[in-house]
Design a protein around this motif. Structure first.
Motif, PDB file in Angstrom:
ATOM      1  N   SER A 168      25.788  54.738 -23.229  1.00 25.73           N
ATOM      2  CA  SER A 168      26.943  53.912 -23.573  1.00 25.73           C
ATOM      3  C   SER A 168      28.194  54.281 -22.786  1.00 25.73           C
ATOM      4  N   ASN A 169      28.301  55.544 -22.335  1.00 28.66           N
ATOM      5  CA  ASN A 169      29.492  55.919 -21.568  1.00 28.66           C
ATOM      6  C   ASN A 169      29.180  56.819 -20.367  1.00 28.66           C
ATOM      7  N   ASP A 170      27.915  56.953 -20.013  1.00 25.95           N
ATOM      8  CA  ASP A 170      27.473  57.708 -18.828  1.00 25.95           C
ATOM      9  C   ASP A 170      27.875  59.175 -18.831  1.00 25.95           C
ATOM     10  N   VAL A 171      27.958  59.793 -19.992  1.00 29.81           N
ATOM     11  CA  VAL A 171      28.198  61.228 -20.090  1.00 29.81           C
ATOM     12  C   VAL A 171      26.851  61.932 -20.001  1.00 29.81           C
ATOM     13  N   THR A 172      26.759  62.958 -19.160  1.00 28.68           N
ATOM     14  CA  THR A 172      25.523  63.723 -19.032  1.00 28.68           C
ATOM     15  C   THR A 172      25.777  65.171 -19.397  1.00 28.68           C
TER      16      THR A 172
END
Length: 86
Positions: A19-23
């Protein structure tokens, strides 16, 4: 330390919040077919998440609360603390 207490496939895995491309990287035994190149140049298994602590609305709201708000008490608690004889 005890040897051989972890499963054989316990390894570093990259989790990606879609949903927000945090890895972020953690250890896991989850099976996955996809891989991703991490910041250190190595390739790691990739697990795609629909929601994580970075995108969950309640967790985000808790992180944004001001510190002083944590010390707020309803008025009847103050009465017990500052005037216990009443």
């Amino acid at each position: 330390m005890k040897k051989d207490i972890h499963p054989k496939n316990y390894r570093l895995v990259v989790f990606k919040d879609m949903s927000n491309d945090v890895t972020f990287m953690s250890r896991s035994t989850i099976n996955t077919k996809e891989t991703i190149k991490w910041e250190d140049g190595n390739e790691y298994p990739l697990v795609k998440l629909e929601i994580s602590s970075a995108s969950h609305p309640y967790i985000k709201r808790m992180k944004l609360l001001p510190v002083a708000r944590a010390f707020f008490l309803p008025w009847h608690y103050y009465c017990r603390i500052f005037a216990p004889h009443i």
